[in-house]
Design an enzyme around this catalytic site. Structure first.
Site, PDB file in Angstrom:
ATOM      1  N   HIS A  23      57.813  31.777  57.178  1.00 48.90           N
ATOM      2  CA  HIS A  23      57.258  32.663  56.161  1.00 48.90           C
ATOM      3  C   HIS A  23      55.797  32.320  55.874  1.00 48.90           C
ATOM      4  O   HIS A  23      54.952  33.204  55.738  1.00 48.90           O
ATOM      5  CB  HIS A  23      58.070  32.556  54.869  1.00 48.90           C
ATOM      6  CG  HIS A  23      59.462  33.069  54.990  1.00 48.90           C
ATOM      7  ND1 HIS A  23      59.902  34.199  54.343  1.00 48.90           N
ATOM      8  CD2 HIS A  23      60.534  32.605  55.689  1.00 48.90           C
ATOM      9  CE1 HIS A  23      61.177  34.417  54.637  1.00 48.90           C
ATOM     10  NE2 HIS A  23      61.584  33.458  55.453  1.00 48.90           N
ATOM     11  N   ASP A  73      55.893  36.480  48.801  1.00 47.45           N
ATOM     12  CA  ASP A  73      57.072  36.486  49.654  1.00 47.45           C
ATOM     13  C   ASP A  73      58.253  37.083  48.896  1.00 47.45           C
ATOM     14  O   ASP A  73      58.399  36.911  47.675  1.00 47.45           O
ATOM     15  CB  ASP A  73      57.412  35.060  50.092  1.00 47.45           C
ATOM     16  CG  ASP A  73      58.445  35.035  51.191  1.00 47.45           C
ATOM     17  OD1 ASP A  73      59.658  35.183  50.881  1.00 47.45           O
ATOM     18  OD2 ASP A  73      58.071  34.882  52.364  1.00 47.45           O
TER      19      ASP A  73
END
Length: 487
Positions: free
Chosen positions: A15, A111
C-alpha cells in the site's frame, strides 16, 4: 500549483509504495504534497522539493500485542493483516486530526483502511480520495461476490461458479475467495460504510489495461487512473539500487551485473512480494522445479529465510557456479530486474504492485496467488489480459503451512509454458510487450494517466476556489473541541 494535499499511506509495503509514488507524481506537478506517516516509514518518502513529511507518533507494536520492532505489516509473521495491527493504526486518528486542523489541506488522499479519515474529511469539508492498492477488476469481482453471493449456491468449495454481471466470463471457486469476503470483518464493514462519504478514488492502473472495469466503476464513484506508478525504469547505466527506502544487498548488485551477461528474454524472475511466505518443503519444490525447467533464473527469497537450511544442500552455490541462476536473500530492485532486457518471464504472487510493474515492463507471468485479492488478479491476467500462465493453485490461505503443496513438476511445467517457443507462448509474450508499450505511453505527457491526473488536480483546484478550504464553522469548532479532549 496553489494546492496542498495530504497523503496518508497504510503501513504495509503493498500500500505504501504505490501511494508514495503517487505523492511524487503530485509533487512533480507543482502540488504542495505532505505525507503523514511514522518516523521509521518516513525514510521511504521520495526526495522532492514539493514533497514534505509530517510525523505521526512511532508505531506502538508492544501495546498492540505485536512483535517488538514491527513498523509495517511486512514485519508480521502471518500474511494476514491482523485486527491487532488495524487497532494499532487506529491509534493514529487523534494525531491525524490535529494535523488536519493545524495545516488545513485542500485535499486528502488516504488509504482505504483509514476509515476514520473519511469522517473527519467530511466534517471539515475537505474532499477525500480513497486509495485502493489494487485494480478495478478485483474491486468489481469483490463487489459482485459481496452483493450477489453466487458462491453460496455451489455445493462444494472446489466447484467453479460464474461471477455475474461482469464484462468477461470469470470463474472462481469458493476456496479462492478471501476469508474477509466470506465472513466480513469489522474493518470490511467500516470500509463499506465509509464508501458513500468519499469524494472519489485514486487508482494505480491505466485506462487501457482494464477499460470496461474502469468505465463501470465510474458509474458509481468518481475515479482517476494515474498509473502504473512504478518509478522511472532504470537502464543499465542508470540504476536505482536504493529505491523505496531499501538498501541494496551485494546479491542485488551482483544480480544486475549477472543479467547483463545473459541473452535477451532468456531469464525467469521469481518473487512473491513482501508478505509471501512458504514452508521449507515448498521452497525446496520451487528449487527443484526451477532446476528441471532449465532456464536461467533470478529468485528472491525472504531475508529471514536461512538459505542453507531451506533449500536443497548447496543449491545456491551450485546454480551460481554453473552460471544458471542468482538467489537474492532479501530485498531486490524489482523494477530494475523486470525492465532488464534479459528477463523474459515472471513467477508472481499476483500482488497488484508486482502485476503493474510486470505489465509496465512488458513481461508475461506465471501466476501463483496466495492470499488477499490475488486470485482475482490471477483471473485478470489469465482470462482478461491473457498474459498469464496459472501454476494451478486452488485455495486461498494467509498461512503458508495450510497451503497446498505445488510440486516441482507443476513449477517446471508452468515455467516451460511461459518461456516456450510455441505459438501460444509467443503470442502471450507479444500481448505483454504491447501492454508494456501502452503502459509507458499512458504516463507520458498527453497519455491517458497523465491526463487523468491533470483532470483530478484541476477539479481539486476548482473545489478549493468554489468551496474554500474549510467546511462549516460550527463543525470545525466541534472538531477542535474533540482534539483538545484527547490531549
Amino acid at each position: 500549483m496553489d494546492l496542498h494535499v495530504f497523503f496518508l499511506p497504510f503501513l504495509a509495503p503493498g500500500h505504501m509504495i504505490p501511494m508514495l509514488d503517487i505523492a511524487a507524481l503530485f509533487a512533480g506537478r507543482g502540488v504542495r504534497t505532505t505525507v503523514v506517516t511514522t518516523p521509521t516509514n518516513a525514510a521511504a518518502v521520495p526526495h522532492h522539493p514539493n514533497l514534505h513529511v509530517l510525523l505521526l507518533p512511532p508505531f506502538n507494536s508492544r501495546a498492540a500485542g505485536l512483535p517488538d520492532g514491527v513498523e509495517t505489516a511486512a514485519g508480521l509473521r502471518d500474511t494476514q493483516i491482523s485486527p491487532a495491527f488495524i487497532a494499532a493504526t487506529d491509534e493514529f486518528e487523534p494525531h491525524f486530526l490535529r494535523l488536519l486542523l493545524s495545516h488545513r489541506p485542500d485535499c486528502i488522499v488516504a488509504d482505504v483502511h483509514f476509515t476514520w479519515a473519511v469522517d473527519h474529511a467530511a466534517t471539515l469539508g475537505i474532499p477525500l480520495l480513497s486509495f485502493y492498492a489494487t485494480g478495478f477488476f478485483s474491486i468489481a469481482v469483490a463487489a459482485a461476490i459481496s452483493h450477489f453471493k453466487d458462491h453460496e449456491s455451489v455445493t462444494g468449495d472446489d466447484v467453479p461458479f460464474t461471477i455475474d454481471f461482469l464484462p468477461h466470463k470469470i470463474y472462481l471457486t469458493r476456496s479462492q475467495i478471501p476469508g474477509h469476503l466470506i465472513t466480513p470483518t469489522d474493518l470490511v464493514r467500516r470500509m463499506m460504510a465509509a464508501q458513500p462519504k468519499i469524494y472519489g478514488m485514486v487508482m494505480n492502473t491505466f485506462l487501457e489495461l482494464e477499460p470496461e472495469y474502469a468505465a463501470s466503476m465510474t458509474q458509481f464513484c468518481k475515479a482517476w487512473s494515474v498509473g502504473p506508478v512504478c518509478r522511472k525504469s532504470p537502464t543499465t547505466k542508470d540504476r536505482d539500487l536504493s529505491q523505496r527506502g531499501e538498501a541494496a544487498s551485494k546479491d542485488a548488485i551482483d544480480c544486475l551485473q549477472w543479467l547483463d551477461e545473459r541473452e535477451t528474454d532468456s531469464v525467469i524472475y521469481i518473487c512473491f512480494g513482501s508478505m509471501g511466505r512458504f514452508t521449507t518443503t515448498q521452497l525446496q519444490e520451487i528449487a527443484r522445479g526451477l532446476d528441471s525447467a532449465g532456464h536461467p533464473f533470478v529468485w528472491v527469497v525472504k531475508k529471514d529465510i536461512h538459505i542453507s537450511a531451506a533449500l536443497p544442500s548447496g543449491f545456491k552455490e551450485r546454480v551460481r557456479r554453473e552460471n544458471r541462476g542468482v538467489i537474492i536473500n532479501g530485498w531486490a530492485p524489482q523494477v530494475s530486474i523486470l525492465n532488464h532486457r534479459a528477463v523474459g518471464g515472471f513467477v508472481t504472487h499476483c500482488g497488484w504492485n508486482s502485476t503493474t510493474e510486470a505489465v509496465n515492463a512488458g513481461v508475461a507471468m506465471v501466476t501463483w496467488p496466495l492470499h488477499a485479492e490475488q486470485f482475482f488478479n490471477e483471473r485478470f491476467l489469465v482470462d482478461v489480459a491473457k498474459i498469464g500462465v496459472p501454476v494451478g493453485v486452488k485455495a486461498w490461505s494467509d498461512k503458508e503451512e495450510e497451503r497446498e503443496l505445488v510440486g516441482k513438476e507443476k513449477v517446471e511445467e508452468a515455467v516451460r509454458r511461459l518461456m516456450g517457443e510455441d505459438t501460444e507462448a509467443a503470442e502471450r509474450r507479444s500481448r505483454a510487450r504491447v501492454l508494456g508499450e501502452t503502459a509507458k505511453k499512458a504516463v507520458e505527457k498527453g497519455g491517458s494517466s497523465y491526463n487523468e491526473l491533470t483532470k483530478l488536480l484541476e477539479e481539486m483546484v476548482e473545489i478549493k476556489t468554489r468551496w474554500g478550504k474549510v467546511g462549516k464553522e460550527e463543525n470545525v469548532i466541534g472538531e477542535v473541541n474533540k482534539s483538545q479532549e484527547v490531549n
